[in-house]
Design an enzyme around this catalytic site. Sequence first.
Site, mmCIF file in Angstrom:
data_model
loop_
_atom_site.group_PDB
_atom_site.id
_atom_site.type_symbol
_atom_site.label_atom_id
_atom_site.label_comp_id
_atom_site.label_asym_id
_atom_site.label_seq_id
_atom_site.Cartn_x
_atom_site.Cartn_y
_atom_site.Cartn_z
ATOM 1 N N HIS A 268 0.840 -1.202 0.000
ATOM 2 C CA HIS A 268 0.000 0.000 0.000
ATOM 3 C C HIS A 268 0.875 1.252 0.000
ATOM 4 O O HIS A 268 1.155 1.822 -1.053
ATOM 5 C CB HIS A 268 -0.932 -0.071 1.215
ATOM 6 C CG HIS A 268 -2.048 0.926 1.223
ATOM 7 N ND1 HIS A 268 -2.291 1.796 0.201
ATOM 8 C CD2 HIS A 268 -3.000 1.189 2.162
ATOM 9 C CE1 HIS A 268 -3.342 2.540 0.498
ATOM 10 N NE2 HIS A 268 -3.786 2.195 1.676
ATOM 11 N N HIS A 308 -1.530 -0.488 -11.881
ATOM 12 C CA HIS A 308 -2.466 -0.079 -10.829
ATOM 13 C C HIS A 308 -3.722 -0.917 -10.933
ATOM 14 O O HIS A 308 -4.159 -1.246 -12.031
ATOM 15 C CB HIS A 308 -2.818 1.420 -10.977
ATOM 16 C CG HIS A 308 -3.385 2.010 -9.733
ATOM 17 N ND1 HIS A 308 -4.718 1.904 -9.403
ATOM 18 C CD2 HIS A 308 -2.799 2.701 -8.726
ATOM 19 C CE1 HIS A 308 -4.918 2.515 -8.244
ATOM 20 N NE2 HIS A 308 -3.780 3.003 -7.813
ATOM 21 N N ASP A 364 3.581 6.403 -7.464
ATOM 22 C CA ASP A 364 4.809 6.149 -6.717
ATOM 23 C C ASP A 364 6.072 6.201 -7.562
ATOM 24 O O ASP A 364 7.179 6.171 -7.023
ATOM 25 C CB ASP A 364 4.725 4.762 -6.040
ATOM 26 C CG ASP A 364 3.701 4.773 -4.927
ATOM 27 O OD1 ASP A 364 3.685 5.758 -4.176
ATOM 28 O OD2 ASP A 364 2.911 3.824 -4.833
HETATM 29 N N1 CMC Z 1 5.661 -4.940 -13.571
HETATM 30 C C1 CMC Z 1 5.568 -6.003 -14.411
HETATM 31 N N2 CMC Z 1 4.445 -6.679 -14.661
HETATM 32 C C2 CMC Z 1 3.349 -6.265 -14.022
HETATM 33 C C3 CMC Z 1 3.355 -5.174 -13.125
HETATM 34 C C4 CMC Z 1 4.576 -4.500 -12.912
HETATM 35 N N3 CMC Z 1 4.657 -3.459 -12.109
HETATM 36 N N4 CMC Z 1 2.113 -4.982 -12.638
HETATM 37 C C5 CMC Z 1 1.338 -5.919 -13.198
HETATM 38 N N5 CMC Z 1 2.095 -6.698 -14.034
HETATM 39 C C6 CMC Z 1 1.607 -7.795 -14.869
HETATM 40 C C7 CMC Z 1 1.307 -9.033 -14.055
HETATM 41 O O1 CMC Z 1 2.445 -9.877 -13.985
HETATM 42 C C8 CMC Z 1 0.182 -9.640 -14.823
HETATM 43 O O2 CMC Z 1 0.737 -10.245 -15.972
HETATM 44 P P1 CMC Z 1 0.104 -11.632 -16.529
HETATM 45 O O3 CMC Z 1 -1.272 -11.256 -17.004
HETATM 46 O O4 CMC Z 1 1.036 -12.064 -17.614
HETATM 47 O O5 CMC Z 1 0.070 -12.576 -15.362
HETATM 48 C C9 CMC Z 1 -0.623 -8.433 -15.322
HETATM 49 O O6 CMC Z 1 0.350 -7.374 -15.414
HETATM 50 C C10 CMC Z 1 -1.758 -8.027 -14.378
HETATM 51 O O7 CMC Z 1 -1.210 -7.886 -13.065
HETATM 52 P P2 CMC Z 1 -2.047 -8.001 -11.719
HETATM 53 O O8 CMC Z 1 -1.108 -8.315 -10.597
HETATM 54 O O9 CMC Z 1 -3.219 -8.914 -11.929
HETATM 55 O O10 CMC Z 1 -2.621 -6.535 -11.578
HETATM 56 P P3 CMC Z 1 -3.272 -5.927 -10.277
HETATM 57 O O11 CMC Z 1 -4.254 -4.946 -10.760
HETATM 58 O O12 CMC Z 1 -3.734 -6.969 -9.349
HETATM 59 O O13 CMC Z 1 -2.014 -5.217 -9.579
HETATM 60 C C11 CMC Z 1 -0.509 -3.634 -8.748
HETATM 61 C C12 CMC Z 1 -1.856 -3.854 -9.427
HETATM 62 C C13 CMC Z 1 -0.348 -2.138 -8.449
HETATM 63 C C14 CMC Z 1 -0.454 -4.387 -7.404
HETATM 64 C C15 CMC Z 1 0.610 -4.131 -9.672
HETATM 65 O O14 CMC Z 1 0.551 -3.456 -10.910
HETATM 66 C C16 CMC Z 1 1.992 -3.988 -9.045
HETATM 67 O O15 CMC Z 1 2.431 -4.876 -8.312
HETATM 68 N N6 CMC Z 1 2.722 -2.877 -9.355
HETATM 69 C C17 CMC Z 1 4.014 -2.629 -8.765
HETATM 70 C C18 CMC Z 1 3.860 -2.089 -7.341
HETATM 71 C C19 CMC Z 1 3.385 -0.672 -7.325
HETATM 72 O O16 CMC Z 1 3.903 0.188 -8.037
HETATM 73 N N7 CMC Z 1 2.412 -0.395 -6.445
HETATM 74 C C20 CMC Z 1 1.884 0.974 -6.254
HETATM 75 C C21 CMC Z 1 0.453 1.061 -6.655
HETATM 76 S S1 CMC Z 1 -0.103 2.757 -6.712
HETATM 77 C C22 CMC Z 1 -0.297 3.199 -5.036
HETATM 78 C C23 CMC Z 1 -1.690 3.578 -4.666
HETATM 79 O O17 CMC Z 1 -2.470 4.073 -5.487
HETATM 80 O O18 CMC Z 1 -2.052 3.409 -3.472
#
Ligand code: CMC
Length: 430
Positions: A268, A308, A364
């Site tokens: 988070h 995101h 971020d």
């Molecule tokens: N780098 C590489 N691949 C990614 C990333 C990333 N940062 N984020 C998502 N993916 C890929 C993931 O591997 C998946 O690929 P596949 O379909 O081949 O399995 C696809 O994209 C969908 O990912 P997901 O995990 O299902 O997406 P989500 O919506 O559940 O996750 C997230 C969102 C923010 C947790 C994720 O994008 C992430 O881990 N990002 C990096 C951490 C980050 O920057 N977090 C800050 C979020 S903003 C803060 C806030 O607003 O509070």
Amino acid sequence: MASDTLSITDNRTGKKYEVPIAEGTIKATDLRQIKTDAGDFGLMTYDPAFMNTAACRSAITFIDGDKGILEYRGYPIEQLAEKSTYLETAYLLLRGSLPSKDDLARWKNDVTYHTFINENLKGLLDAFRYNAHPMGKLISTVAALGTFYPEAKNITDPEVRARQVTRIVAKMITIAAFAYRHMVGQRYAYPDNDLSYAANFLNMVFKTTETKYKPNPAMERALDVLFILHADHEQNCSTSAMRAVGSSHVDPYSAVAAAAAALYGPLHGGANEEVIRMLTEIGSVKNVPAFIGRVKSGEGVRLMGFGHRVYKNYDPRAKIIKKVAYEVFEVTGKSPLLDIALELERIALEDEYFVKRKLYPNVDFYSGLIYQAMKFPMDMFPVLFAIPRVSGWLSQWEEMLQDPDQKIARPRQIFVGAARRDYTPIDKRP
Ligand code: CMC
């Protein structure tokens, strides 16, 4: 004829049901009438992590993730970041409309004159080990702060609530700054009521021997804009914690401490720190393609600060933050990590892997670089996030308390444990 209802056939019984649809939603409790027999509890929904459940009706923050829209009380974040101040934005979130000149002056005055904290709280901070994380100190001190205001328990009185809201917004910068000074082993610097909210915080963090601390105006404005961008983000993890804990009618200090604890988690409030770690690990622009290769190879490496859950087009806060970063670097000099960040962003925005998955820089990606350039240690990053987010948490808390639909938060479960069995004495157990 179109009708705002959902027709459901329960194939277990053959019975048909009509469930009303309002605001694109059906009421989960309307499913309880769907039973196999009179003894059946009724149908429930299973939704871990609330992926598709609206837990409230809210008039505070609007997000359209596909279009990259973020609005507080109807005002686009871009306009607020350009024209407003954090305290005015906090007023907007808390009270629902932009303040008049007089209202704003009163609110600023109230917040400014509530920044001092009881001296006993210094004793609490001093009890922490020298290397204690400032988020641990912040969470504990906010909880302790509530014990100084027993009236805060009276959450049904709007005037008592308003007083606590002012106190919490005001004292966050003091607690955060004191947590920092304790970490670096410097004596606490007290609030200076001549300064703006952001400048006062910088004063309490960075003041050393000067009799009057004068912040750089560009840094003061940059911090204020970052505070505006982080003030609210509708029903995220920490806000949901604030609402769930507040729904027990505990005092707002305890609920804010719980929300801050949720924010502390690396999934988070901790991602901006991870971005700095990642950029440091990459080390040089020439290593960027190899790092992108590792991300794409599926070995579990993520490009931190990208992607995101809600924004699938772009994060509107990221665009504003990038601009702020350049303004800060003009004062501080360019971060050595900036070129690596820019190259990562350039390649990722062109690369099919990221384009296909709709992965764009999030809030971020650049905020950590700004905080680092301002000379904040990484441990302070989630604290810098928590300071403005209290205005969002408290707005959501106030809305929850006034919502007749709300009750104490109490989810259901699907029990998957052992069926009833009799207690076995210890000498009879295998
Ligand atoms: N780098 C590489 N691949 C990614 C990333 C990333 N940062 N984020 C998502 N993916 C890929 C993931 O591997 C998946 O690929 P596949 O379909 O081949 O399995 C696809 O994209 C969908 O990912 P997901 O995990 O299902 O997406 P989500 O919506 O559940 O996750 C997230 C969102 C923010 C947790 C994720 O994008 C992430 O881990 N990002 C990096 C951490 C980050 O920057 N977090 C800050 C979020 S903003 C803060 C806030 O607003 O509070």
